[in-house]
Design a protein around this motif. Sequence first.
Motif, short mmCIF file in Angstrom:
data_model
loop_
_atom_site.label_atom_id
_atom_site.label_comp_id
_atom_site.label_asym_id
_atom_site.label_seq_id
_atom_site.Cartn_x
_atom_site.Cartn_y
_atom_site.Cartn_z
N ILE A 148 -5.79 4.61 6.42
CA ILE A 148 -4.77 5.31 5.47
C ILE A 148 -4.99 5.02 4.28
O ILE A 148 -4.47 3.70 3.73
N ASP A 149 -5.41 5.81 3.35
CA ASP A 149 -5.64 5.77 2.07
C ASP A 149 -4.84 6.68 1.10
O ASP A 149 -5.07 7.84 1.18
N VAL A 150 -3.59 6.23 0.62
CA VAL A 150 -2.65 6.89 -0.16
C VAL A 150 -2.67 6.76 -1.50
O VAL A 150 -2.63 5.58 -1.93
N GLN A 151 -2.85 7.92 -2.48
CA GLN A 151 -2.78 7.98 -3.91
C GLN A 151 -1.81 8.72 -4.58
O GLN A 151 -1.68 9.68 -3.92
N GLY A 152 -1.08 8.30 -5.52
CA GLY A 152 -0.27 9.20 -6.17
C GLY A 152 0.16 8.62 -7.54
O GLY A 152 -0.05 7.72 -7.98
N ASP A 153 1.17 9.53 -8.20
CA ASP A 153 1.68 9.24 -9.49
C ASP A 153 3.06 8.67 -9.42
O ASP A 153 3.43 8.14 -10.57
N ASN A 154 3.87 8.89 -8.29
CA ASN A 154 5.36 8.56 -8.26
C ASN A 154 5.32 7.70 -7.05
O ASN A 154 4.98 6.52 -7.10
N PHE A 155 6.19 7.86 -5.97
CA PHE A 155 6.30 7.15 -4.93
C PHE A 155 4.88 7.17 -3.90
O PHE A 155 4.64 8.26 -3.30
N LEU B 106 3.71 -1.21 14.98
CA LEU B 106 2.49 -0.84 14.42
C LEU B 106 1.53 -2.18 15.21
O LEU B 106 1.85 -3.35 14.70
N TRP B 107 1.02 -1.85 16.18
CA TRP B 107 0.31 -2.81 16.85
C TRP B 107 -1.22 -2.78 16.84
O TRP B 107 -1.97 -1.79 16.50
N GLU B 108 -2.01 -4.10 16.94
CA GLU B 108 -3.14 -4.15 16.72
C GLU B 108 -4.02 -3.50 15.45
O GLU B 108 -4.79 -2.69 15.82
N VAL B 109 -3.38 -3.93 14.33
CA VAL B 109 -3.92 -3.27 13.19
C VAL B 109 -5.08 -4.13 12.61
O VAL B 109 -4.84 -5.24 12.33
N SER B 110 -6.32 -3.37 12.75
CA SER B 110 -7.50 -4.40 11.96
C SER B 110 -8.40 -3.54 11.06
O SER B 110 -9.11 -3.61 10.64
N GLY B 111 -7.68 -2.30 10.55
CA GLY B 111 -8.14 -1.28 9.78
C GLY B 111 -7.67 -1.59 8.47
O GLY B 111 -7.09 -2.41 7.82
N ILE B 112 -7.43 -0.31 7.59
CA ILE B 112 -7.04 -0.27 6.11
C ILE B 112 -5.67 0.73 6.19
O ILE B 112 -5.85 1.70 6.74
N ILE B 113 -4.89 0.01 5.43
CA ILE B 113 -3.53 0.67 4.92
C ILE B 113 -3.57 0.51 3.54
O ILE B 113 -3.05 -0.62 2.96
N SER B 114 -3.54 1.48 2.58
CA SER B 114 -3.82 1.39 1.02
C SER B 114 -2.50 2.43 0.67
O SER B 114 -2.79 3.51 0.87
N ALA B 115 -1.89 1.93 -0.39
CA ALA B 115 -1.05 2.84 -1.22
C ALA B 115 -1.15 2.25 -2.63
O ALA B 115 -0.78 1.23 -2.97
N THR B 116 -1.69 2.99 -3.39
CA THR B 116 -1.87 2.64 -4.80
C THR B 116 -1.19 3.73 -5.76
O THR B 116 -1.34 5.17 -5.63
N SER B 117 -0.56 3.46 -6.76
CA SER B 117 0.03 4.38 -7.77
C SER B 117 -0.48 4.42 -9.03
O SER B 117 -0.83 3.16 -9.49
N THR B 118 -0.97 5.47 -9.26
CA THR B 118 -1.58 5.57 -11.01
C THR B 118 -0.65 5.06 -12.17
O THR B 118 -1.01 4.71 -12.76
N ASN B 119 0.89 5.10 -11.60
CA ASN B 119 1.72 4.71 -12.73
C ASN B 119 2.05 3.28 -12.34
O ASN B 119 2.91 3.05 -11.33
N PRO B 120 1.81 2.32 -13.09
CA PRO B 120 2.12 1.04 -12.84
C PRO B 120 3.66 1.00 -12.74
O PRO B 120 4.16 -0.47 -12.22
N ASN B 121 4.09 1.52 -13.36
CA ASN B 121 5.71 1.25 -13.59
C ASN B 121 6.65 2.15 -12.13
O ASN B 121 7.99 1.65 -12.04
N LEU B 122 6.01 2.53 -11.41
CA LEU B 122 6.52 3.13 -10.33
C LEU B 122 6.02 2.51 -9.06
O LEU B 122 5.46 1.18 -8.99
#
Length: 777
Positions: A445-452, A463-479
């Motif tokens: 799960i790869d999520v990108q955005g400018d706000n939340f 959430l059981w047996e998580v061996s994959g990727i969960i990524s959330a990155t904001s392009t705005n470091p203040n958010l």
Amino acid sequence: MNTHPSYRTSTLLAAFASLTLTTPSFAGFDQMPNGHHVFFYNDNGSMTLNLDSPDDLPTIDIPVYANSAPFDIVLPTNATSWIKSTHATTLNFDGKINTHAGNGNSADTCNAISLGNASTHATHQLNFSHNSSLKVNTQSNNSYAILGIKDTLDFNDFHGQISLTNSLPNSNTIHNAAIGGRIIKFNTISQDASITTQSISSQPSTYSIFAQANAQTDAITINSLAGTISSTSVNTQQFGYTHALGAAQGNIKIQSIEETGSISASGSGVSTYTILAFHNDINIDNIHGQIAAENTNQSHLSNTTAIHASRGGINIGSISQTAVISANASNAIRTAGLRTATSYTNGSININNNFAGTINVNTTPNDGKTSIASAIESVNKIYINKFDSTGSINVAGNNLNAYGLLAANSFESNQFAGTINTLGQNNSIGIKASQIDMFKNTGTIDVQGDNFVCGILADTVQLWEVSGIISATSTNPNLQAAAISTSQWDSNTKTWSNEDDLSDLVHLQTGANIIGDIRLGTRGLNDYGLDQLILEGSGSFNHNLYGIDELQIESDPNNPGSIPRWNLDLALTPDAADQQRNIVNILYIGGSAFSATNLTVNTLKMNTFGELAIDLDNLSALTIKNAELDGILTLDNKPTDYQLGDTLTVFTADSITGKFDRHDACLDSKHSIALDYTSTEIIGTIALNGDTDFSGTIDNTDFNNMAAAYLSNDRTFSWTYGDFNQDGRVNDTDLYMMQYNTDLTFDQIKARLIPEPTTLTLFSLTALPLLRRKRRV
């Protein structure tokens, strides 16, 4: 009746032979001796057929033209149909007919073929052979190529082409469909078959197939779709509706959309729904082909969905690897691959077997107004039994809220191995639901955005047996960004919601890569349910934890006997005022190793299989208030510049009970850190292996101290009894460690501890000088 084309051809030849035409040039229908109504061709004709006798159950034959070229029919301006039959009819269509009707008057209604009437519910059999075609060009208010007014149209195995083009430019109420009826059935739509509708008007309602049954009936049934169904409208005033399959009442049921099959809708009005059920369900057993929705509206906010149930649910068996579902929109208010709009009956979306295909959703700006783009959106529940590794969801939206999966109530998956990519410019979220239950999570799960930005957002998660990727990155470091969260970020107040959350659980296994914070609680510890984070096997996490009641460290069942390590290198210092940031109520360590930086633990509990790693260069990195010790102690960054007698603090807590039953305190082959326990700290002293009394030499005192403990079953001995590897026992391992600091062999040391009865001679020992004792560090 035998509907095979060759049979119809021989029948017609016999009928022609017995028929005497009244004119040498004729185009139109005539009834044959076998009772069939047959359409005869010449170079120019406009004959219509009107059958309204209640005793007449006609069969109509449209034979193939001599050179297989299309035959043009221009209907009179006062004609509403080319063929009209009010009772159950069999239509055998082998030819190619182009009809032209309508005079550009928006009050007109024109249907090439009208079957049935308002008072009956007859069933009409329509047989279209290979290479047959019915093309209707009209300028009328309401137009159908084939209309079953209140009846059932049964197309059996459909191999032909049906198309409707309406170019009435100034109508505001236009309604178009290639096929319309109460109930519409297809056994198969073959690979070379197509059903298309195109309209050019200001506010058209455009369908390829439109049905209106009662609420308990399947309005549209297709067993196998290998051909094409498409609907296109050019809305000159940016209003109107475009749909490929539409059911005003009743269900839409498709058994299989084959790999060559496609259903598409393209419009520029206020809504484009490729498959639309207004009041009931959409049921599709298998999707192997393509379903596409496109809206190019630039003037008004648009709604665009590939599969849309307004008041019902969507039930799909499997979406195979070859399947592609897409929705593309401009100036969108809502865009989705699959969507249910209201929970009038159920509103759930279920993929009961496998999702292995692709859902793509793309949108462009909508002038800053609130809008949503999602791959799957449900007003109730979303259930995906098995999200295969080839399954892919991609959502890209500008200036709006982007979601991979969006459910008002719950989302559940028994296996998640695929990919969800979400890119948005407001709220950008991978999966959002009130409750989320996911198992066997090996996907991305790869999520990108400018706000939340959030990977998984719910009121409560399991959430059981998580061996994959969960990524959330904001392009705005203040958010704000969170990989997993049970609270919502408020962009106005710049705070996280402080909701009464229920019990949550996140289970991370070896291989898990979590990029972003984990937020499971929003108030004080244990105030509202039990929030658990389970770390199994090995891995690392370098963001922040919020509201974790219990942190459990467990062994990897796939690698029994191994002791891998989980390391939490948390980004910020603990802060109770910030929703219990990096503060854990209870830490259980059992079966795996654990180390942490910037973590505060109220209570540490260990079992004999657990391992705690302490960084001697940064003891303040892990703060523990109450410790119940057992298992293994690992010391990282052991001193390299030391002298005998140096002391150092190894571990501190407000309260310590129990002891580590073993640790790796060896500094080299001759020296170790001997541990001494108090009620609040563990102090380490640099000592010689074998020097039980810290005298700096190994002498008779040390042998005497060891003699009573050697080979005892008791496991509570300490360094002063000869437990130099500090596992609670005095055995041969400790004798080998001692040997490095003597001139004795192992057997001589052992004999000293257990001498022969007649042996009284003392062994000589090498006296080691007493080294100075440094101050405690």
